[in-house]
Enzyme design. Sequence first.
Site, mmCIF file in Angstrom:
data_model
loop_
_atom_site.group_PDB
_atom_site.id
_atom_site.type_symbol
_atom_site.label_atom_id
_atom_site.label_comp_id
_atom_site.label_asym_id
_atom_site.label_seq_id
_atom_site.Cartn_x
_atom_site.Cartn_y
_atom_site.Cartn_z
ATOM 1 N N CYS A 22 37.383 34.887 41.702
ATOM 2 C CA CYS A 22 38.348 35.587 42.548
ATOM 3 C C CYS A 22 39.706 34.907 42.571
ATOM 4 O O CYS A 22 40.659 35.448 43.129
ATOM 5 C CB CYS A 22 37.803 35.737 43.966
ATOM 6 N N ASP A 34 40.539 32.175 44.104
ATOM 7 C CA ASP A 34 40.813 31.482 45.364
ATOM 8 C C ASP A 34 40.878 29.968 45.137
ATOM 9 O O ASP A 34 40.185 29.448 44.274
ATOM 10 C CB ASP A 34 39.691 31.753 46.373
ATOM 11 N N CYS A 68 40.206 34.792 50.660
ATOM 12 C CA CYS A 68 39.836 35.863 51.586
ATOM 13 C C CYS A 68 39.543 35.296 52.970
ATOM 14 O O CYS A 68 39.497 34.079 53.169
ATOM 15 C CB CYS A 68 38.611 36.599 51.056
ATOM 16 N N CYS A 118 31.853 31.653 49.441
ATOM 17 C CA CYS A 118 32.966 31.057 50.183
ATOM 18 C C CYS A 118 32.501 29.800 50.925
ATOM 19 O O CYS A 118 33.228 28.807 51.001
ATOM 20 C CB CYS A 118 33.544 32.044 51.196
#
Lengths: 179, 134
Positions: B37, B39, B62, B105
Amino acid sequence: MSDPFALLGLPRGFRLDETELHRRHLELSLRWHPDRFVLRPAAERLQAEDEMARLNQAYGLLRDPARRAEALLALRGAPAGEGTDATSSPEFLMEMMELKEEAAEAAAERDRARLQELLCGLNVKLAQEVEELGGALDELPGDPVEAATGVAAARARLTEIAYLRKTRETLERALIPRA
Amino acid sequence: MAYSDKVIDHYEHPRNVGSLDKAAPEVGTGVVGAPECGDVMKLQIQVEDGVIVDAKFKTFGCGSAIASSSLATEWLKGRSLDEATAIRNSDIAQELALPPVKIHCSVLAEDAIKQAIADYQKKQEQLAEASEQG
């Protein structure tokens, strides 16, 4: 994964004939468009919807150079790694962090000139990275053992591209004028 | 998919956002990324007498990634390094009620903690070596 190149009847490779890609997509869309199956039996209607969805997905994948590179690597058995990035060096991740911090700062200050400057630089860098990656992908040997080193290098490069693209999103979002 | 109230709370009021001096010997820094993603998460700890006295984070990602790292810094403060090492991603995921697609995450946060501790310990070893030689 299914092969988006095969689905659209195109040779597998990074460099592709874009006109041909659009033409193939249009041709196959005309054949499978659900509107043409309204009066057909339910099984055929469902099949048409299915074909159309796969077609649009493959088209979306192949149109975007970075996603096309991703598809090529997945077809070589090297899909995007899940979870934490274990291949990038801490120095490189710190560099990405600093770039994102700079972008976030410009976004917070709504410094449009700075945002545009950063976005421009990023777009140039991204275009160059994707272009170089594409060239490397097309030169990979067919033999999986011989290609292994090249595939790993391409994967690392695509990881960097993922960070850069996410940063670009931040910049682009910050440039949308607020009501 | 809806975010839990705890994720939203951490997202809207993140705790301990910021940076510590990454060159300081008592500071350990962990930077981790998620290639899927894009991140990136930075987590820093400040250690005194084997106890984490301060923790800061900066996350570009996110809501779940921000909440995971925000919660991690809250939990880290006041813990010994051993206690900090014991923090598991599953604890974070459970506390925040993360859905399966967002478990990664919390993994990112656990890996950031481990890296920050490893970075601190490496600095301490280098300091010890330098003082032996000096």
